[in-house]
Design an enzyme around this catalytic site. Sequence first.
Site, PDB file in Angstrom:
ATOM      1  N   CYS A 259      49.730  35.675  88.826  1.00 34.38           N
ATOM      2  CA  CYS A 259      50.670  35.810  87.695  1.00 34.38           C
ATOM      3  C   CYS A 259      49.973  36.015  86.355  1.00 34.38           C
ATOM      4  O   CYS A 259      50.268  36.962  85.621  1.00 34.38           O
ATOM      5  CB  CYS A 259      51.635  34.619  87.646  1.00 34.38           C
ATOM      6  SG  CYS A 259      50.894  33.039  87.155  1.00 34.38           S
ATOM      7  N   HIS A 308      53.405  29.210  85.641  1.00 36.73           N
ATOM      8  CA  HIS A 308      53.768  30.589  85.973  1.00 36.73           C
ATOM      9  C   HIS A 308      54.112  31.356  84.696  1.00 36.73           C
ATOM     10  O   HIS A 308      54.676  30.815  83.744  1.00 36.73           O
ATOM     11  CB  HIS A 308      54.966  30.617  86.920  1.00 36.73           C
ATOM     12  CG  HIS A 308      55.243  31.993  87.461  1.00 36.73           C
ATOM     13  ND1 HIS A 308      54.396  32.625  88.339  1.00 36.73           N
ATOM     14  CD2 HIS A 308      56.250  32.880  87.213  1.00 36.73           C
ATOM     15  CE1 HIS A 308      54.880  33.827  88.633  1.00 36.73           C
ATOM     16  NE2 HIS A 308      55.988  34.005  87.959  1.00 36.73           N
ATOM     17  N   HIS A 320      56.777  40.352  86.915  1.00 34.78           N
ATOM     18  CA  HIS A 320      55.720  39.377  87.197  1.00 34.78           C
ATOM     19  C   HIS A 320      55.136  39.564  88.596  1.00 34.78           C
ATOM     20  O   HIS A 320      55.654  40.336  89.414  1.00 34.78           O
ATOM     21  CB  HIS A 320      56.259  37.946  87.044  1.00 34.78           C
ATOM     22  CG  HIS A 320      57.276  37.553  88.073  1.00 34.78           C
ATOM     23  ND1 HIS A 320      57.450  36.250  88.493  1.00 34.78           N
ATOM     24  CD2 HIS A 320      58.185  38.291  88.803  1.00 34.78           C
ATOM     25  CE1 HIS A 320      58.409  36.197  89.420  1.00 34.78           C
ATOM     26  NE2 HIS A 320      58.869  37.409  89.608  1.00 34.78           N
TER      27      HIS A 320
END
Length: 344
Positions: A259, A308, A320
């Site tokens: 991420c 995240h 993402h």
Amino acid sequence: MASHRRPKQPSRARVTVLTTAAAAAVVLSANAANAAPSEKLSKGEVKAKVDKLYEEAEQATEKLDGAKDKQQKLQKEISTIQDNVARGQEELNKLRDSLGSLATAQYRSGGIDPSVQLFLSSDPDDYLDKASTLDQLSSQQVEALKKIQDKQRELAQERAEASDKLKDLSATRTELAKQKSAVQSKLADAQKLLNTLTAKEKAALDAEQAQAASRASSRVDLGNTGSASSRAAAAFAAAQSVIGSPYVYGASGPSSFDCSGLTSWAYAQAGVTIPRTSEAQANAGTRIYSESDLKVGDLVIFYGDYHHVGLYAGNGQVLHAPHTGAVVRYESISDMTFEFGVRI
């Protein structure tokens, strides 16, 4: 008088039958106790457990990325210090050589200058403090001795700093191995769960994810109107160019990403350097706490520990790298726990 007869012994065959029956009863009883039927988890239950494991793996991945980043910085710092120490030692050797030449010349002429005695002293600082000694030295000699002392102190400090950083590097490498093991363990557990699904169930899960990504993509096309800045727009465009690339923990492009690897790579393509981990990226710019104030290209931070991150894609969507087994894709912000945005 009572008759005492010896009890009749059971036959060998009967003993064998009874023993076998008893043993069988024990085995059956043990099997019954241990044979709690293992219920097969439904597709939805497997997905929920796997998603949880992926989230835990990503938490460990971000710590792994942080340890990697720290290791690289420490290695560069240590290399720089060691180069400085090597150059400083050369300078010190030259200064000592010059005094050594002076000592040789003075010895041949029948005496040793106090400056040379000072250099040979076990405690030069104490020697220099003696004004009577300084009075016997030329200003040039005093300056040479002070240079040696300053260089010695400088080298001692740099060696101590290098030693501390080497210890830190060793601890960082230990942490690196620990987090890598944690990631691998979580991913292995997730794979075991996925292996309990039938081919049909796996196909159904893949289809659901593909449909969700398609819906998110269509919403982005409708709402992708304004970016936070020209660089944010360039970063977002870079991320769009790698849609479909696989998630790989610890990867930061150009063909696979985790991420924060995706977001740091995307901004690098726009000429902007941001930190490597999601936790550090959470502090890389101005925080935006309202989803309605987000603009395309803003970082979007998820979960309370900031493990995240993605790029805002407009209309409530984020672009993402989700987790292992998935690819870079669009997804609704509401599918995760939104904390805040960050405008670089």
